[in-house]
Design a protein around this motif. Structure first.
Motif, PDB file in Angstrom:
ATOM      1  N   LEU A  76       3.492  12.641   0.508  1.00 14.78           N
ATOM      2  CA  LEU A  76       2.682  11.449   0.326  1.00 14.78           C
ATOM      3  C   LEU A  76       3.051  10.757  -0.985  1.00 14.78           C
ATOM      4  O   LEU A  76       3.156  11.411  -2.021  1.00 14.78           O
ATOM      5  N   ILE A  77       3.234   9.474  -0.889  1.00 12.48           N
ATOM      6  CA  ILE A  77       3.615   8.704  -2.063  1.00 12.48           C
ATOM      7  C   ILE A  77       2.650   7.535  -2.197  1.00 12.48           C
ATOM      8  O   ILE A  77       2.423   6.802  -1.235  1.00 12.48           O
ATOM      9  N   ASP A  78       2.138   7.416  -3.386  1.00  4.33           N
ATOM     10  CA  ASP A  78       1.238   6.297  -3.661  1.00  4.33           C
ATOM     11  C   ASP A  78       2.101   5.069  -3.913  1.00  4.33           C
ATOM     12  O   ASP A  78       2.746   4.953  -4.949  1.00  4.33           O
ATOM     13  N   ALA A  79       2.103   4.170  -2.952  1.00  8.80           N
ATOM     14  CA  ALA A  79       3.012   3.031  -3.051  1.00  8.80           C
ATOM     15  C   ALA A  79       2.622   2.110  -4.189  1.00  8.80           C
ATOM     16  O   ALA A  79       3.466   1.450  -4.788  1.00  8.80           O
ATOM     17  N   SER A  80       1.345   2.058  -4.496  1.00  9.88           N
ATOM     18  CA  SER A  80       0.925   1.161  -5.563  1.00  9.88           C
ATOM     19  C   SER A  80       1.393   1.676  -6.913  1.00  9.88           C
ATOM     20  O   SER A  80       1.514   0.921  -7.868  1.00  9.88           O
ATOM     21  N   PHE A  81       1.676   2.957  -6.979  1.00  8.05           N
ATOM     22  CA  PHE A  81       2.088   3.552  -8.243  1.00  8.05           C
ATOM     23  C   PHE A  81       3.581   3.835  -8.267  1.00  8.05           C
ATOM     24  O   PHE A  81       4.246   3.693  -9.269  1.00  8.05           O
ATOM     25  N   GLY A  82       4.100   4.248  -7.137  1.00 10.67           N
ATOM     26  CA  GLY A  82       5.510   4.614  -7.079  1.00 10.67           C
ATOM     27  C   GLY A  82       5.660   6.121  -7.068  1.00 10.67           C
ATOM     28  O   GLY A  82       4.689   6.851  -6.909  1.00 10.67           O
ATOM     29  N   PHE A  83       6.857   6.588  -7.240  1.00 11.17           N
ATOM     30  CA  PHE A  83       7.095   8.029  -7.199  1.00 11.17           C
ATOM     31  C   PHE A  83       6.518   8.692  -8.430  1.00 11.17           C
ATOM     32  O   PHE A  83       6.516   8.108  -9.508  1.00 11.17           O
ATOM     33  N   THR A 139       1.258   5.644   1.066  1.00  9.62           N
ATOM     34  CA  THR A 139      -0.158   5.306   1.185  1.00  9.62           C
ATOM     35  C   THR A 139      -0.501   4.240   0.147  1.00  9.62           C
ATOM     36  O   THR A 139       0.361   3.821  -0.619  1.00  9.62           O
ATOM     37  N   HIS A 140      -1.733   3.867   0.150  1.00 13.33           N
ATOM     38  CA  HIS A 140      -2.242   2.847  -0.779  1.00 13.33           C
ATOM     39  C   HIS A 140      -1.472   1.538  -0.639  1.00 13.33           C
ATOM     40  O   HIS A 140      -1.211   0.861  -1.621  1.00 13.33           O
ATOM     41  N   LEU A 141      -1.045   1.244   0.562  1.00  9.30           N
ATOM     42  CA  LEU A 141      -0.292   0.014   0.753  1.00  9.30           C
ATOM     43  C   LEU A 141      -1.205  -1.206   0.761  1.00  9.30           C
ATOM     44  O   LEU A 141      -0.749  -2.326   0.638  1.00  9.30           O
ATOM     45  N   ASP A 142      -2.511  -0.962   0.884  1.00 11.90           N
ATOM     46  CA  ASP A 142      -3.439  -2.082   0.929  1.00 11.90           C
ATOM     47  C   ASP A 142      -3.712  -2.631  -0.454  1.00 11.90           C
ATOM     48  O   ASP A 142      -4.402  -3.624  -0.610  1.00 11.90           O
ATOM     49  N   SER A 143      -3.171  -1.969  -1.466  1.00 12.20           N
ATOM     50  CA  SER A 143      -3.423  -2.466  -2.807  1.00 12.20           C
ATOM     51  C   SER A 143      -2.503  -3.630  -3.155  1.00 12.20           C
ATOM     52  O   SER A 143      -2.662  -4.248  -4.197  1.00 12.20           O
ATOM     53  N   PHE A 144      -1.547  -3.886  -2.308  1.00  7.52           N
ATOM     54  CA  PHE A 144      -0.677  -5.034  -2.555  1.00  7.52           C
ATOM     55  C   PHE A 144      -1.360  -6.294  -2.007  1.00  7.52           C
ATOM     56  O   PHE A 144      -1.800  -6.322  -0.859  1.00  7.52           O
ATOM     57  N   LYS A 145      -1.364  -7.324  -2.860  1.00  7.98           N
ATOM     58  CA  LYS A 145      -2.051  -8.527  -2.424  1.00  7.98           C
ATOM     59  C   LYS A 145      -1.113  -9.408  -1.615  1.00  7.98           C
ATOM     60  O   LYS A 145      -1.521 -10.040  -0.649  1.00  7.98           O
ATOM     61  N   TYR A 146       0.101  -9.452  -2.079  1.00  6.15           N
ATOM     62  CA  TYR A 146       1.023 -10.383  -1.438  1.00  6.15           C
ATOM     63  C   TYR A 146       2.002  -9.635  -0.555  1.00  6.15           C
ATOM     64  O   TYR A 146       2.480  -8.548  -0.896  1.00  6.15           O
ATOM     65  N   GLN A 184       5.490  -8.971  -2.086  1.00  8.79           N
ATOM     66  CA  GLN A 184       5.458  -7.876  -3.045  1.00  8.79           C
ATOM     67  C   GLN A 184       5.463  -6.534  -2.311  1.00  8.79           C
ATOM     68  O   GLN A 184       6.180  -5.597  -2.674  1.00  8.79           O
ATOM     69  N   LEU A 185       4.685  -6.490  -1.266  1.00  5.71           N
ATOM     70  CA  LEU A 185       4.593  -5.265  -0.469  1.00  5.71           C
ATOM     71  C   LEU A 185       5.946  -4.912   0.130  1.00  5.71           C
ATOM     72  O   LEU A 185       6.404  -3.767   0.052  1.00  5.71           O
ATOM     73  N   LYS A 186       6.591  -5.910   0.667  1.00  7.58           N
ATOM     74  CA  LYS A 186       7.887  -5.674   1.288  1.00  7.58           C
ATOM     75  C   LYS A 186       8.883  -5.139   0.275  1.00  7.58           C
ATOM     76  O   LYS A 186       9.631  -4.201   0.535  1.00  7.58           O
ATOM     77  N   LYS A 187       8.839  -5.762  -0.882  1.00  2.97           N
ATOM     78  CA  LYS A 187       9.762  -5.357  -1.936  1.00  2.97           C
ATOM     79  C   LYS A 187       9.521  -3.898  -2.330  1.00  2.97           C
ATOM     80  O   LYS A 187      10.445  -3.104  -2.466  1.00  2.97           O
ATOM     81  N   ALA A 188       8.247  -3.592  -2.511  1.00  2.00           N
ATOM     82  CA  ALA A 188       7.889  -2.233  -2.926  1.00  2.00           C
ATOM     83  C   ALA A 188       8.336  -1.229  -1.873  1.00  2.00           C
ATOM     84  O   ALA A 188       8.907  -0.180  -2.175  1.00  2.00           O
ATOM     85  N   LYS A 189       8.110  -1.601  -0.614  1.00  2.00           N
ATOM     86  CA  LYS A 189       8.494  -0.710   0.482  1.00  2.00           C
ATOM     87  C   LYS A 189       9.991  -0.439   0.430  1.00  2.00           C
ATOM     88  O   LYS A 189      10.455   0.703   0.526  1.00  2.00           O
ATOM     89  N   LYS A 190      10.748  -1.497   0.260  1.00  2.00           N
ATOM     90  CA  LYS A 190      12.195  -1.366   0.284  1.00  2.00           C
ATOM     91  C   LYS A 190      12.672  -0.520  -0.891  1.00  2.00           C
ATOM     92  O   LYS A 190      13.500   0.373  -0.735  1.00  2.00           O
ATOM     93  N   ARG A 191      12.107  -0.791  -2.030  1.00  2.00           N
ATOM     94  CA  ARG A 191      12.504  -0.060  -3.229  1.00  2.00           C
ATOM     95  C   ARG A 191      12.218   1.429  -3.051  1.00  2.00           C
ATOM     96  O   ARG A 191      13.079   2.279  -3.270  1.00  2.00           O
ATOM     97  N   LEU A 192      11.040   1.719  -2.598  1.00  2.00           N
ATOM     98  CA  LEU A 192      10.656   3.128  -2.436  1.00  2.00           C
ATOM     99  C   LEU A 192      11.500   3.795  -1.362  1.00  2.00           C
ATOM    100  O   LEU A 192      11.899   4.947  -1.492  1.00  2.00           O
TER     101      LEU A 192
END
Lengths: 1219, 373
Positions: free
Chosen positions: A153-160, A184-191, A194-202
């Motif tokens: 489990l990875i907190d996406a809002s925080f990162g690894f 998880t915690h993907l709902d913390s992204f507002k835009y 931004q969410l897409k970017k975070a997903k890709k990066r992770l």
């Protein structure tokens, strides 16, 4: 309205049906398959370029070879143990929520509190054991070793977070399980962007860590505190269809992930001595390889122990029986989580609680949710199985009185004692089980028993004349009693594939007691007088035989019919016998309606009608063991047969075949005794005496020997007559097999007896050449069949072979299990009990490797400091290794191998290089990965894994050396020989080093020759040059370093609750110094000081006169002769001027100064003038040149044009010219 | 932690080799008490002491404690080291005594073993080097221990009582063993043999060959018995002669038998003709017993089955020899492994006596001493 909402029909675009349609469509278009395309359009597939084709071929081949793996033998059994799913992640990332959602998804049941592993049935062929893994490094290490699948489990809002990487590294070392990331915690992204970017990066970071393309799951958000159903459902699908590649370590070592444990130590012992040796039983599915009884095991976080016993138990979370249907029905979706208290059974420190579900618990048993099935079944059993077994009686002879299990001798066994706690407010009754020692339990008239259950007894005693309501209350209490019994039973039989019903599938209904009778029954349980009367009633016929027989099942006799049940599978002699306390005489009067009312676990019926009735209620078809037999009263003569067989059975404890009895309720009863007899005879034939001869007698011998040894302790000893064994003890040790009575090989018949052993003899039918030739054609026919798609004959043979093998294995296990009694007891050390914490008691996996047992040796490994670890590691600093199943602290020495194979000690590990590490620890096979952490306690923001590596070698001899320089000083110097002192202390030492190479600091090499007498330890040495007295002579030697024999298993799980992660072992010197505020006193000589260089004075060069003479003039030093003293007469006298003269001179001086000044100015002016002139001239010159250039240019142009013209004219020829 | 119960205890010197070998392989210390305690000459004999010394040579870090009278032996095994070793065996027992144990241990060394053994090559008690060469080495090969370096070479022959023989044995190392499925011994296709004579007339060997052939020819024509007459320094210190026979089946089973003349100065002189005939009959006896492994190597095969991978191994044996039976018991106590033993009655077939089918699942032993590079 409805019509509006209806969806339009969409054509299927994928799936078998769509494909079929597509195919048909293509065929309609006269377009066939790809192969036809090749035929149709050969040009398109023709070779265009040979080079390109070769390249593409190479490429595909390369890709193919990359995919190749070493084939792995898959040894997973037909019904594999549950898959261990470890849910891992940093705190507050949503692990528990995910587990809850998963469990709910699979079982439709909500678990509020999850403690310890949860086993669920997730599909027709798959079970999952889900465990949560926190960020305690001990836990992470232990769980990484047993995991089959890791949900990271990875907190996406925080990162690894560090834990993730640590866990990945641990996994890499200990065999990489399947890893699936969950964001998880993907709902913390507002835009969204931004969410897409975070997903890709992770995702990409995750891929670099695991492997490119590793599955990463996104849990987009929470709905009412839970993840979205669809997403969880998808995740569940992924898990259920996932394929696993067996991990080498896991498949080659047996291990158990204990999902339950019980302390069987006598509480009194613990009270008197808190540090007494504990006896603990652990429950879990066995994974990996076969576990042998009495073997050495390791419990991570606890230590190394010997198994006192292992036994099979029925499967608490069984797979559904094979049925041809798509999905599981609700009843098959089982949950088993004893530590979480699922299924109503809760285990805590020292009690077991059964949750009844309040006062409504009993009203609608049918409506109970399927996951409660287990408990419900427990609850609904009115009498304990033990009680049933105890009360069951058998009549061996038709005219003899029935025989109960009380008659069988009571053997010791470990049983929990109960204590009831009635919660009057809520109406819930909790039964507390206190575990006592065997001795306490075995006796029928156990005073403690009575003392412990005063309320229960009272209630029971008064039960006979109780009113309706009271009776109700009574029932509940009974239930607990029953529960207790059932639980006990399960205690022993956990781990089998059935919930306990198969064993009692055909036992009689009257075992089920009516509530009205129960009181009396219970009374009987407790009272020994009743027992006595029972015993009187029964004929005590061949108690031993029965004991053995009943070990394998339960013997029961009814007033109406004599029935004999022999169950070989259960084989729980000890159990049955010790449970005799629950036997009742009144059982026989059980009322039918009661038994109907309760959906019982055990399938007991009194009459056949009843039987059919109750049978319908059972969730599963009852399983009967083929070994079960009954002797009906009509077959008196056969009962005696069986009795004989029983006797034999005592000797032949062979594994009995399991066979499912699914046929009609009555059919199976027919001819049971005959079948039994046949089965026994078969078995007897199959089992040779040889096995008993070899293994059976040995144990007896040992026992006898032991007895003999203890018999006399005094002065005198009875000289026992030498038995055969003793007689043999000192005989010749020879492997040759001499026959006492050789055959007479001259006789024709004797010779004939081996005729067929030779190629000249008769061949078997299938191998006879003529036969084979004849059969060839048939074979050919077979082959053709094969081509058309018929079953290949060879394949079936193969199947049977594998089946055989599997059976063999099973038998092997059975036999080992049979030998032992039916419980698994592990010797545990102190503390375990009081430290027991359900949440934490999950990292248990037993380690056994027969050979490696307790051997500790020096192991060498290749080690590299982890590149993320901030410090380098120091030799002789204690460090915690995780090797194999073990975690332990030890003191390693780091070394590096020199070019000549010398292993030189290092003070510190290299920064970026591999080095060797040697330590003293348990034996682990070479090639095993390991990791090292410096501390397991406390939290640090830094990366915790200090080093990783692989075990290379196990050795006992010391090979690591450190450099030792011995220094000495010359005290007498001859030409090339010097006498040196101070290097050794005695002549003997010198003698040891004769011929050794020595060297001075300045680099003059030499050799030790011989010891001198005068100063002790001095010697004569020769050098390649003459030494100076100021020289220091030294010798380089290598000194072997011994490895500290320090092995300290990390017993973190023995720590009290909440302090599990505070285990700290031996501290490093650095830590100790810090703690005690002791400053390190460095050697003064080692300190760095500012370098003060002395000014160097060089003497002047002095060339000897003789040399000077010889030198050529050029190189001769040019020394001017000193100017001699000028004689007085040559010296000029000083001039003394007159004042006038002085004035003149002064004027002249002034004038000259003015003049010189004038001249200087003039010069400057001239210089300037010159400069200007020069510039002007240059300018002129330039202009001139320019002019000339232009002129020349013009000239050349004219010239060129002329030439061109000339050329043109020449090309045109004379005519043109003429023209 | 380490429990004292971990070690095993025995009484009497019988099966000393088994115990020490199994102890070395399993790593469990063993204590043997009452070694000839009631004998006039108590304690360990020369040959046993020599055997213990040999174990000490091939291991590293073993602890051996023997009490003053030699009646108690404590052996804590070390690591099997191997390498090049030389050992002078006691002449009281043949080299076979030592070699049998070495065969068990050699595949699990750290370095491949190459050992020179000196002593008695052929005697009447132990399986001779010839027989071990022809029957035991094929057994090793069945388990995947083969290659060029698996070799047993007789450099010199030495007969009792003088000895003076020399044998070189080398064996490769293996990390794991293959499981075997030997259930069909197959039919005997040829019989080979070696008739040797040292310090006696070379004619003796020929006489042996003739008499042995006379018996065996009734069964099979493919018989070849080599004669080996060693001379000079290669002939050892005492005179003697003997015959070893081996029957090979089409499935690669080797059944051996042997007979040796009485040592010089002991017993009556044996006629070579008698010896040849008796030896041939012994071979027939062995064939009658049958099985996929001959009676001397039963224990070896069973040991390697035990130490195999976690797979099922099966082997068909003739009647179990007392040595093997005891070995099975020891296997149980050292490795907790029990074989499934099924008797296969011979029935109507003319294939000798009853057979025993031994089945077990290997314990997954791996060579812990081999270095990983």
């Amino acid at each position: 309205m409805e019509t509006k909402d209806q969806k339009k029909h969409r054509k299927k675009n994928s799936g078998p049906k769509a494909e079929k349609k597509k195919k048909r469509h293509l065929q309609d278009l006269q377009l066939g398959d790809e192969e036809d395309a090749r035929k149709r359009n050969p040009k398109a597939f023709a070779v265009q370029s040979a080079v390109r084709m070769a390249r593409s071929f190479h490429r595909t081949q390369d890709l193919k070879t990359k995919k190749h793996h070493i084939p792995v033998v898959d040894r997973t059994p037909l019904e594999p143990p549950p898959i261990v799913v470890v849910v891992m992640g940093p705190p507050k990332v949503g692990k528990s929520t995910l587990i809850q959602c998963l469990i709910r998804n699979f079982t439709r049941q909500k678990l509020t509190e999850i403690r310890g592993p949860v086993t669920i049935v997730s599909g027709k062929k798959r079970r999952l054991t889900i465990i949560e893994c926190g960020c305690d490094i001990n836990m992470m290490i232990d769980l990484a070793k047993v995991a089959d699948l890791v949900l990271m489990l990875i907190d996406a809002s925080f990162g690894f977070e560090m834990e993730t990487f640590e866990f990945l590294n641990i996994c890499q070392v200990h065999g990489f399980p399947k890893i699936m990331g969950v964001l998880t915690h993907l709902d913390s992204f507002k835009y969204n962007k931004q969410l897409k970017k975070a997903k890709k990066r992770l995702k990409h970071r995750f891929w670099t860590e695991v492997y490119p393309g590793a599955k990463l799951f996104y849990l987009s958000g929470m709905v009412h505190g839970e993840y979205q159903n669809q997403e969880i459902h998808n995740l569940g699908r992924f898990i259920t269809v996932m394929k696993f590649r067996p991990l080498t370590w896991q498949t080659s070592h047996p291990y158990i992930l204990a999902d339950r444990m019980e302390d069987l130590t006598n509480p009194e012992d613990i009270r008197t001595n808190a540090k007494c040796d504990r006896k603990v039983s652990l429950y879990g599915y066995l994974r990996g390889a076969h576990l042998k009884n009495k073997s050495q095991i390791h419990m991570p976080g606890v230590g190394d122990f010997a198994v006192s016993d292992i036994s099979f138990l029925p499967d608490p979370c069984a797979l559904p029986e094979q049925q041809k249907k798509r999905c599981l029905n609700e009843k098959e979706k089982l949950v088993y989580a004893p530590l979480s208290g699922v299924g109503g059974v809760l285990y805590d420190k020292d009690a077991v609680y059964v949750d009844l579900g309040g006062s409504h618990g009993f009203q609608e048993p049918d409506e109970a949710s399927p996951t409660h099935e287990l408990v419900q079944s427990l609850i609904s059993t009115h009498s304990t199985i033990d009680a049933k077994m105890a009360s069951s009686r058998v009549t061996l002879f038709s005219d003899s009185k029935p025989l109960g299990s009380e008659d069988i001798d009571n053997q010791g066994l470990w049983m929990p004692k109960e204590e009831k706690q009635v919660d009057l407010k809520t109406g819930r009754v909790r039964r507390k089980a206190i575990f006592g020692d065997e001795e306490d339990e075995s006796g029928d008239s156990d005073p403690e028993d009575d003392e412990e259950m005063p309320e229960g007894d009272r209630m029971e005693n008064s039960s006979s004349d109780e009113t309706e309501e009271e009776e109700d209350a009574e029932v509940t209490s009974k239930v607990y009693m029953a529960d207790k019994g059932a639980k006990r039973q399960r205690l022993e039989m956990e781990e089998d594939s059935e919930i306990d019903l198969p064993a009692f599938a055909d036992s009689d209904d009257d075992l089920e007691r009516s509530s009205g009778d129960e009181g009396e029954e219970e009374e009987a349980d407790e009272s020994s007088e009743e027992e006595g009367s029972d015993a009187e009633e029964r004929d005590n016929l061949e108690p031993k035989t029965i004991g053995k027989g009943s070990k394998s099942g339960l013997l029961h006799s009814n007033g109406l019919s004599d029935r004999l049940n022999l169950e070989k599978t259960m084989k729980k002699a000890a159990l049955t016998t010790s449970d005799s306390g629950h036997c009742t005489a009144e059982e026989a009067f059980a009322s039918e309606d009661e038994s109907e009312g309760s959906s019982s676990l055990s399938t007991e019926e009194k009459d056949s009608e009843d039987e059919a009735l109750v049978r319908k209620k059972f969730p599963k078809p009852s399983q009967a063991v083929s070994g079960q037999k009954r002797a009906s009263e009509s077959l008196i003569d056969e009962t005696s047969d069986i009795e004989d067989l029983l006797k034999e059975e005592e000797e032949y404890k062979e594994a009995s075949n399991y066979s499912t009895e699914t046929s009609g309720a009555l059919k199976w009863k027919e001819d049971l005794s005959r079948k039994a007899a046949e089965a026994f005879l078969r078995q007897q034939q199959a089992t040779p005496n040889l096995q008993k001869l070899i293994y059976g007698t040995v144990t007896e011998d040992n026992e006898e020997e032991d007895e003999a040894g203890e018999e006399l302790g005094g002065l005198f000893r009875v000289s026992q007559p030498a038995r055969e064994c003793k007689y043999k003890a000192d005989s010749l040790d020879c492997s040759r097999f001499h026959l006492e009575v050789p055959h007479d090989w001259d006789l024709e018949e004797v010779m004939d007896s081996i005729r067929d052993c030779f190629v000249t003899g008769k061949w078997e039918e299938d191998k006879d050449a003529a036969k084979i030739l004849a059969e060839d054609e048939e074979l050919y026919g077979d082959f053709e069949d094969l081509e058309t798609g018929d079953v290949h004959k060879g394949a079936s043979g193969l199947d049977t072979q594998t089946e055989d093998v599997e059976e063999e294995i099973k038998e092997e296990i059975d036999s080992s299990a049979e030998e032992s009694a039916k419980k698994k007891h592990l010797d545990k050390k102190r503390k375990l009990k009081e430290m027991f914490d359900a949440e934490y008691d999950e990292g248990e996996s037993t380690y056994f490797d027969d050979l490696k047992g307790e051997m500790h040796r020096q192991a060498q490994m290749r080690l590299k400091k982890h590149r993320w670890y901030k410090k380098i590691l120091k030799s002789r600093d204690p460090i915690i290794f995780s090797v194999g199943w073990r975690r332990f602290q030890t003191i390693p020495l780091y070394y590096i191998e020199d070019h000549n194979g010398r292993q030189r000690l290092l003070k510190y590990t290299p920064q970026h290089m591999h080095c060797g590490a040697a330590f003293w620890g348990p034996i682990t096979p070479q090639g095993t990965g390991f990791l090292a952490v410096q501390f397991v306690d406390g939290t640090t923001p830094d990366f915790r894994i200090a080093a990783t590596g692989i075990v290379l070698d196990l050795d006992k001899s010391i090979k690591i050396v450190k450099k030792l320089k011995l220094t000495g000083f010359p005290y007498k110097i001859f030409k090339n020989t010097s006498f040196i002192k101070g290097m050794f202390n005695s002549a003997l030492e010198v003698a040891k080093f004769e011929g050794a190479v020595i060297r001075t600091v300045s680099g003059i090499r030499g050799q030790i020759k011989k010891a001198l007498r005068a100063p002790e330890g001095a010697f004569r040495a020769t050098f390649e040059d003459k030494l100076l007295m100021s020289d220091i002579v030294f010798m380089r030697t290598w000194y072997p370093v011994s490895i500290p024999a320090f092995y300290n298993p990390v017993t973190s799980l023995l720590k009290p609750v909440g302090e599990k992660d505070t285990w700290s072992g031996m501290r490093t010197t650095g830590q100790l110094r810090l703690a005690h505020r002791v400053k390190l006193k460095p050697n003064k000589d080692s300190l760095y000081k500012p370098i003060v260089r002395q000014k160097k004075h060089f003497n002047s060069l002095h060339i000897p006169k003789a040399l000077q003479k010889a030198l050529p003039f050029k190189t001769k030093p040019k020394t001017q002769a000193k100017a001699g003293k000028i004689p007085k007469d040559r010296r000029r006298p000083a001039v003394i001027r007159e004042p006038h003269e002085r004035k003149v001179l002064a004027l002249l001086d002034a004038l000259s100064t003015v003049h010189s000044q004038k001249m200087k100015k003039a010069k400057e002016q001239r210089h300037l003038h010159n400069k200007e002139h020069f510039k002007a001239k240059q300018k002129e010159e330039e202009e001139k040149l320019k002019r000339q250039k232009d002129l020349r240019k013009k000239l050349f142009r004219i010239q060129g044009q002329k030439e061109k013209r000339n050329q043109k004219s020449s090309l045109k020829g004379p005519k043109e010219q003429l023209k | 932690m380490a429990t004292p119960a971990h070690s095993l205890s025995y009484a009497g010197c019988n099966f000393l080799r088994q115990r020490l070998v199994l102890s070395t392989l399993s790593g469990r210390p063993v204590k043997i008490r009452k070694i000839r305690a009631r004998d006039d000459n108590p304690g360990l004999r020369d040959f046993e002491a020599s055997f213990i010394r040999l174990l000490d040579k091939i291991t590293n870090g073993s602890r051996i404690e023997i009490n003053q009278t030699g009646t108690t032996l404590y052996y804590q095994p070390g690591l099997l080291y191997g390498g090049s070793v030389e050992h002078d065996c006691s002449v009281l027992r043949g080299i076979g005594y030592y070699l049998e144990s070495l065969l068990c241990l050699a595949p699990f060394m750290k370095h491949p073993l190459r050992i020179v053994l000196r002593g008695v090559t052929n005697d009447q008690v132990d399986p001779s080097v010839d027989v071990l060469k022809t029957t035991a080495l094929p057994v090793l090969k069945q388990f995947g221990i083969d290659g060029e370096s698996l070799e047993l070479k007789i450099v010199r022959r030495g007969m009792p009582p003088g000895g003076g023989g020399e044998v070189i044995f080398s064996c490769p190392i293996r990390k794991v063993l293959k499981p075997i499925q030997l259930t069909d011994p197959g039919k005997i296709k040829r019989i080979r043999g070696m008739a040797y004579s040292v310090r006696v007339s070379p004619q003796m060997a020929n006489r042996i060959v003739d008499s042995a052939r006379s018996i065996l020819n009734k069964f099979i024509p493919d018989i070849y018995i080599y004669t080996d007459h060693m001379k000079g320094i290669n002939s050892g210190k005492s005179p003697g002669f003997g015959l070893s026979l081996v029957a090979e089946t089409i499935n690669g089973t080797f059944l051996g038998a042997e007979l040796t003349s009485n040592p010089q100065g002991q017993g009556v002189a044996v006629l070579p003709e008698d010896l040849g005939r008796n030896c041939a009959k012994l071979l027939l006896e062995e064939i009658y017993r049958g099985g996929c492994v001959d009676s001397t190597n039963q224990s070896l095969a069973l040991l390697f089955m035990t130490l195999g991978q976690q797979d099922v191994s099966k082997v068909l044996l003739g009647p179990l020899s007392p040595y093997t039976i005891e070995f099975l018991r020891h296997l149980k106590s050292f490795f907790q492994i029990m074989f499934k033993i099924e008797t296969k009655p011979c029935g109507e077939e003319r294939k000798g006596g009853d057979k025993v089918l031994m089945t077990c699942v290997g314990i997954g032993f791996s060579n812990l001493s081999k270095t990983l590079k």
